[in-house]
Design a protein around this motif. Sequence first.
Motif, PDB file in Angstrom:
ATOM      1  N   THR A 264       0.508  -1.328   0.218  1.00  0.00           N
ATOM      2  CA  THR A 264       0.390   0.083  -0.269  1.00  0.00           C
ATOM      3  C   THR A 264       0.272   1.254  -0.224  1.00  0.00           C
ATOM      4  O   THR A 264       2.102   1.281   0.878  1.00  0.00           O
ATOM      5  CB  THR A 264      -1.187  -0.091   1.452  1.00  0.00           C
ATOM      6  N   VAL A 265       0.262   2.500  -0.595  1.00  0.00           N
ATOM      7  CA  VAL A 265       1.087   3.985  -0.612  1.00  0.00           C
ATOM      8  C   VAL A 265       0.864   4.434   0.405  1.00  0.00           C
ATOM      9  O   VAL A 265      -1.043   4.821  -0.130  1.00  0.00           O
ATOM     10  CB  VAL A 265       1.329   3.981  -1.809  1.00  0.00           C
ATOM     11  N   GLY A 266       1.400   5.687   0.359  1.00  0.00           N
ATOM     12  CA  GLY A 266       1.369   7.171   1.204  1.00  0.00           C
ATOM     13  C   GLY A 266       1.970   7.867   0.889  1.00  0.00           C
ATOM     14  O   GLY A 266       2.590   7.358   0.835  1.00  0.00           O
ATOM     15  N   ILE A 267       1.776   8.271   2.078  1.00  0.00           N
ATOM     16  CA  ILE A 267       2.671   9.947   2.449  1.00  0.00           C
ATOM     17  C   ILE A 267       2.875  10.002   4.259  1.00  0.00           C
ATOM     18  O   ILE A 267       2.132   8.881   4.785  1.00  0.00           O
ATOM     19  CB  ILE A 267       2.378  11.216   2.367  1.00  0.00           C
ATOM     20  N   VAL A 268       3.969  10.296   4.701  1.00  0.00           N
ATOM     21  CA  VAL A 268       4.475  10.341   6.025  1.00  0.00           C
ATOM     22  C   VAL A 268       2.467  12.252   6.429  1.00  0.00           C
ATOM     23  O   VAL A 268       3.021  13.059   5.651  1.00  0.00           O
ATOM     24  CB  VAL A 268       5.517  11.067   6.307  1.00  0.00           C
ATOM     25  N   SER A 269       2.275  11.676   6.868  1.00  0.00           N
ATOM     26  CA  SER A 269       0.923  12.963   7.918  1.00  0.00           C
ATOM     27  C   SER A 269       2.335  13.465   8.843  1.00  0.00           C
ATOM     28  O   SER A 269       1.004  15.389   7.984  1.00  0.00           O
ATOM     29  CB  SER A 269      -0.342  11.895   7.854  1.00  0.00           C
ATOM     30  N   ALA A 270       2.274  12.894   9.309  1.00  0.00           N
ATOM     31  CA  ALA A 270       2.635  13.854  10.477  1.00  0.00           C
ATOM     32  C   ALA A 270       4.031  12.789  11.131  1.00  0.00           C
ATOM     33  O   ALA A 270       3.878  11.935  11.169  1.00  0.00           O
ATOM     34  CB  ALA A 270       1.675  14.149  11.612  1.00  0.00           C
ATOM     35  N   LYS A 271       4.749  13.645  11.932  1.00  0.00           N
ATOM     36  CA  LYS A 271       5.307  13.374  12.592  1.00  0.00           C
ATOM     37  C   LYS A 271       5.243  13.303  14.168  1.00  0.00           C
ATOM     38  O   LYS A 271       5.158  14.512  14.504  1.00  0.00           O
ATOM     39  CB  LYS A 271       6.926  13.185  12.341  1.00  0.00           C
ATOM     40  N   ASN A 272       6.149  12.842  14.774  1.00  0.00           N
ATOM     41  CA  ASN A 272       5.989  12.813  16.146  1.00  0.00           C
ATOM     42  C   ASN A 272       4.950  12.808  17.305  1.00  0.00           C
ATOM     43  O   ASN A 272       4.661  13.686  18.210  1.00  0.00           O
ATOM     44  CB  ASN A 272       7.039  13.863  17.225  1.00  0.00           C
ATOM     45  N   ARG A 273       3.536  11.568  16.750  1.00  0.00           N
ATOM     46  CA  ARG A 273       2.661  11.766  17.398  1.00  0.00           C
ATOM     47  C   ARG A 273       2.597  10.990  18.795  1.00  0.00           C
ATOM     48  O   ARG A 273       3.079   9.817  18.679  1.00  0.00           O
ATOM     49  CB  ARG A 273       1.397  10.977  16.481  1.00  0.00           C
ATOM     50  N   PRO A 274       2.489  11.697  19.684  1.00  0.00           N
ATOM     51  CA  PRO A 274       2.018  10.556  20.784  1.00  0.00           C
ATOM     52  C   PRO A 274       0.739   9.799  21.257  1.00  0.00           C
ATOM     53  O   PRO A 274       0.168  10.375  20.669  1.00  0.00           O
ATOM     54  CB  PRO A 274       2.497  11.262  21.887  1.00  0.00           C
ATOM     55  N   LEU A 275       1.187   9.012  22.062  1.00  0.00           N
ATOM     56  CA  LEU A 275       0.232   7.681  21.627  1.00  0.00           C
ATOM     57  C   LEU A 275       0.101   6.682  22.581  1.00  0.00           C
ATOM     58  O   LEU A 275       1.060   6.134  23.141  1.00  0.00           O
ATOM     59  CB  LEU A 275      -0.870   6.995  20.693  1.00  0.00           C
ATOM     60  N   GLN A 276      -0.634   6.292  23.739  1.00  0.00           N
ATOM     61  CA  GLN A 276      -0.676   5.361  25.060  1.00  0.00           C
ATOM     62  C   GLN A 276      -1.498   3.838  24.522  1.00  0.00           C
ATOM     63  O   GLN A 276      -2.580   4.125  24.202  1.00  0.00           O
ATOM     64  CB  GLN A 276      -0.948   5.548  26.148  1.00  0.00           C
TER      65      GLN A 276
ATOM     66  N   LEU B 141       5.255   8.506  17.139  1.00  0.00           N
ATOM     67  CA  LEU B 141       4.457   7.807  15.992  1.00  0.00           C
ATOM     68  C   LEU B 141       4.571   8.866  14.572  1.00  0.00           C
ATOM     69  O   LEU B 141       4.638   9.898  14.985  1.00  0.00           O
ATOM     70  CB  LEU B 141       3.751   7.354  16.313  1.00  0.00           C
ATOM     71  N   ILE B 142       5.368   8.267  13.209  1.00  0.00           N
ATOM     72  CA  ILE B 142       4.401   8.647  12.536  1.00  0.00           C
ATOM     73  C   ILE B 142       3.360   7.934  12.142  1.00  0.00           C
ATOM     74  O   ILE B 142       3.164   7.398  12.266  1.00  0.00           O
ATOM     75  CB  ILE B 142       5.824   7.905  11.453  1.00  0.00           C
ATOM     76  N   GLN B 143       3.446   9.985  11.414  1.00  0.00           N
ATOM     77  CA  GLN B 143       1.310   9.138  11.652  1.00  0.00           C
ATOM     78  C   GLN B 143       1.027   9.172   9.917  1.00  0.00           C
ATOM     79  O   GLN B 143       2.078   9.571   9.069  1.00  0.00           O
ATOM     80  CB  GLN B 143       0.664  10.410  11.172  1.00  0.00           C
ATOM     81  N   THR B 144       0.868   7.858   8.932  1.00  0.00           N
ATOM     82  CA  THR B 144       0.348   8.177   7.775  1.00  0.00           C
ATOM     83  C   THR B 144      -0.861   7.280   6.955  1.00  0.00           C
ATOM     84  O   THR B 144      -1.522   7.118   7.580  1.00  0.00           O
ATOM     85  CB  THR B 144       1.633   6.952   7.228  1.00  0.00           C
ATOM     86  N   ASP B 145      -1.388   8.186   5.989  1.00  0.00           N
ATOM     87  CA  ASP B 145      -2.163   7.303   5.572  1.00  0.00           C
ATOM     88  C   ASP B 145      -2.206   6.261   4.267  1.00  0.00           C
ATOM     89  O   ASP B 145      -3.018   5.642   4.279  1.00  0.00           O
ATOM     90  CB  ASP B 145      -2.871   8.874   4.300  1.00  0.00           C
TER      91      ASP B 145
ATOM     92  N   PHE C 298      -0.615   4.478  13.007  1.00  0.00           N
ATOM     93  CA  PHE C 298       0.352   5.072  12.685  1.00  0.00           C
ATOM     94  C   PHE C 298       1.227   3.893  13.426  1.00  0.00           C
ATOM     95  O   PHE C 298       1.550   2.926  13.206  1.00  0.00           O
ATOM     96  CB  PHE C 298       0.445   5.284  14.283  1.00  0.00           C
ATOM     97  N   CYS C 299       3.225   4.128  12.919  1.00  0.00           N
ATOM     98  CA  CYS C 299       4.237   3.667  12.511  1.00  0.00           C
ATOM     99  C   CYS C 299       5.514   4.317  14.110  1.00  0.00           C
ATOM    100  O   CYS C 299       5.806   5.176  13.875  1.00  0.00           O
ATOM    101  CB  CYS C 299       4.210   3.895  11.702  1.00  0.00           C
ATOM    102  N   HIS C 300       6.239   2.938  13.902  1.00  0.00           N
ATOM    103  CA  HIS C 300       7.589   2.879  15.460  1.00  0.00           C
ATOM    104  C   HIS C 300       8.088   3.543  14.928  1.00  0.00           C
ATOM    105  O   HIS C 300       8.432   2.807  14.115  1.00  0.00           O
ATOM    106  CB  HIS C 300       6.337   1.394  16.132  1.00  0.00           C
TER     107      HIS C 300
END
Length: 229
Positions: A157-169, A178-182, A217-219
Motif C-alpha cells: 500500500t502507498v501513502g505519505i507521511v502525514s505527521a511526525k512525533n505523534r504521542p499515543l498510549q 509515532l509517524i502518522q501515515t495515510d 501510526f508507525c513506530h
Amino acid sequence: MKKLQAGTRGKQSSAGLPNFVTLVQRYKKAVMGIEVVQVSNGQRSTGFGFPWERIQPRSSRPALNIGTGFVFHPKGYILTNEHVVSDADKIMLRVYGKKDLVEAKVFARDRKHDIAILRADVETPSPILRLANAKDVHVGEWVLAIGSPLGLDNTVTVGIVSAKNRPLQIGERDYPNLIQTDAAINRGNSGGPLINLRGEVIGMNTAVSQSSQGIAFCHQRRCPAQENR
C-alpha cells in the motif's frame, strides 16, 4: 518534480508520480509474514496494535495471531513489533517463495519499546532492508508499506507521511514519537516496514485509528542491534 534514479529511488511515471515497482521487486524477499500460535489454556488480550490481531478469550483450542517482520541485519535477524509475538508458544514465518512455514525464535525483545528481534534458519535475502535515521523522515514524503494484511503476503500500500512525533498510549505502552501515515494499514501489517523512496525503513506499522480512515501510526525507534551491523 526532480527525476529519481532507478534502483533505490524508483522511477517517475508519466503522470509525474513515483513508480514503486522497482522498490517492491528489490525488497519483497526481505519481508516475511508471521503466524503466532498459542496453545495454552486461559485467555489473554494484548490490548495493543490492531483490534483484529488481539488474542481473544479461548478454551483449549489454539489461537492464531498474525503479523509481519522484515530482515534488517546481514546475519538474517528479523525485526517486528513485540506485541506481535508476545507470549507466543510457537512463531512461524511465511518466507517469500517458500511453500512451507519456517519456525522462528525470539532472539531479543524490548516490551517497553515494542521491539522484537527474531532468528530463523532461513537464507538471508539480498538486499536486506536498512533502517533510516529519524532526521531523514519528512512530512509529505511518499512511503509504501509491505505486509501481510489478512495473511495475504507481500501486499503493498502507498501513502505519505502525514505527521511526525505523534504521542499515543496503547494499553500499558507509551509511544512518544509515532509517524502518522495515510497508507492503508490492516490486520496482519503489524511489525511490517514503512519504506521511503530511498529504500529505507522509516518505521514499523503499529496501530490504526478505529474511529476514522486514512490514519495509521508507525513506530519509529532506532533498534539497538542496528549499532552492531
